[in-house]
Scaffold this motif. Structure first.
Motif, PDB file in Angstrom:
ATOM      1  N   THR A  74       0.848  -1.203   0.000  1.00  0.00           N
ATOM      2  CA  THR A  74       0.000   0.000   0.000  1.00  0.00           C
ATOM      3  C   THR A  74       0.880   1.248   0.000  1.00  0.00           C
ATOM      4  N   LYS A  76       0.635   5.470   0.540  1.00  0.00           N
ATOM      5  CA  LYS A  76      -0.230   6.535   1.039  1.00  0.00           C
ATOM      6  C   LYS A  76       0.532   7.850   1.083  1.00  0.00           C
ATOM      7  N   SER A  82      -4.689   6.872   0.034  1.00  0.00           N
ATOM      8  CA  SER A  82      -3.895   5.651  -0.095  1.00  0.00           C
ATOM      9  C   SER A  82      -4.372   4.873  -1.310  1.00  0.00           C
ATOM     10  N   PRO A  84      -3.705   0.748  -3.226  1.00  0.00           N
ATOM     11  CA  PRO A  84      -2.997  -0.541  -3.198  1.00  0.00           C
ATOM     12  C   PRO A  84      -2.136  -0.707  -4.448  1.00  0.00           C
ATOM     13  N   THR A  97       0.653   0.366  -8.998  1.00  0.00           N
ATOM     14  CA  THR A  97      -0.598   1.038  -8.659  1.00  0.00           C
ATOM     15  C   THR A  97      -1.556   0.911  -9.833  1.00  0.00           C
TER      16      THR A  97
END
Length: 346
Positions: A74, A76, A82, A84, A97
């Motif tokens: 993850t 952020k 955020s 994944p 991403t």
């Protein structure tokens, strides 16, 4: 004759008795998490590579990486957003991403979290993306080398202006497209002309090229060499240079990594230590991962070197005399290789 043989074996035995066995240093390390990732201000996706380092012994050239395919990753920012990262189906160990709205911005801080299958969670230190100035110019210098196999190269340089308002840290990378020839094949049945006799190959910079503006703050950065590109045939070379901003911590990581790469010595010198990055186990700060997760703004600049000097009489004669592969150039250099000059360079 027997006396001579007896004397020989007595001397050989005495010599061997004086030789002590030397135990060379061997380091066996438990596998450690290795993280290689970067978020930029360019359009996503952003990628992170995860692996385990292999054990190191003197009978191995390099540690064997074990790619990690089952982690939860993850990314952020400091604004509470955020996203994944999903494991790639095509590149083992790579995570990307998928949210096109999650775009890196200079001034924002970013943190990477990696949860492994065994439950361990590793978190990077927040990286605040610095702004990056533009590249003023990119140019190439035709250079004769001392290499027998590659006597001519282009040395690639850039000029840029360093902002005086703050400390800046830079990393540069580059790539080029240069043509490789073959004898080609007839363009059609009975045609005298040849097709597929020139393929455009992509070459990447291999050196770690970094700079702190300490001592040059606010001045013009002149003739920063970023790459050496091979010349195989007369004609143009296509060049792109990337200029990355870095945090002070990222600069120190790359500096140590570069020093370790250039280190030379004997087998009796101390073994090099692993270069620790900015990622650690959330439950045990002493459990540190290798590698680095960075946040960089990027400036790019392209340049088309026409290659006028490759048509000089002696140079052209040498380059043209080099033996080239038979047939379709793609058979040698790959069928995905462009056979016409790639677009996008003026």
């Amino acid at each position: 004759m027997m006396k001579q043989l007896l004397l020989f074996w007595m001397i050989a035995g005495a010599v061997s008795a004086c030789i002590d066995r030397v135990s060379l240093p061997i380091r066996n390390e438990a596998p450690r998490l290795v993280v290689d990732g970067l978020i930029t201000n360019e359009k996503p996706p952003y990628s992170v590579r995860l692996s385990y380092s292999g054990s190191f012994t003197f009978d191995q050239d390099t540690p064997q990486d074990q790619k990690i395919t089952n982690a939860t990753v993850t990314l952020k920012d400091d604004a509470g957003h955020s996203t994944p990262l999903v494991h790639s189906m095509f590149n083992q160990g790579y995570y990307q991403t998928t949210d096109s709205s999650f775009v890196g911005q200079p001034g924002r801080s970013y943190t990477l979290t990696v949860r492994l299958a065994d439950g361990k969670t590793y978190v990077s230190a927040p990286e605040k993306m610095p702004a990056v100035p533009p590249i003023d110019s990119v140019y190439a210098k035709f250079t004769a080398t001392e290499s027998v196999t590659l006597p001519y190269q282009y040395y690639i340089y850039l000029d840029a202006t360093d902002p005086a308002a703050q400390a800046n840290y830079y990393r540069w990378t580059a790539f080029t497209y240069t043509a490789r020839r073959s004898t080609g094949i007839p363009c059609c049945l009975g045609c005298p002309g040849k097709c597929y006799d020139r393929c455009w190959l992509k070459y990447f910079s291999q050196d770690i090229t970094i700079l702190s503006d300490n001592g040059v703050n606010g001045n013009r950065l002149r003739q920063r060499q970023v790459m050496r590109s091979p010349i195989y045939t007369p004609g143009p070379t296509l060049i792109e240079v990337q200029q990355f901003s870095m945090t002070p911590a990222a600069y120190q990581f790359w500096k140590l990594f570069k020093e370790q790469q250039s280190r030379t010595g004997t087998i009796f010198d101390p073994l090099p230590a692993s270069v620790i990055g900015n990622i650690a186990n959330a439950s045990d700060s002493k459990d540190q991962a290798l590698g680095y997760f960075g946040a960089s703004a990027v400036a790019r600049k392209r340049f088309r070197e026409r290659g006028d000097e490759t048509y000089g009489t002696a140079i052209y004669g040498y380059i043209s005399s080099v033996l080239v592969p038979e047939g379709d150039c793609r058979q040698t250099y790959g069928y995905a290789t462009p056979v016409v000059e790639p677009p996008g360079w003026l």
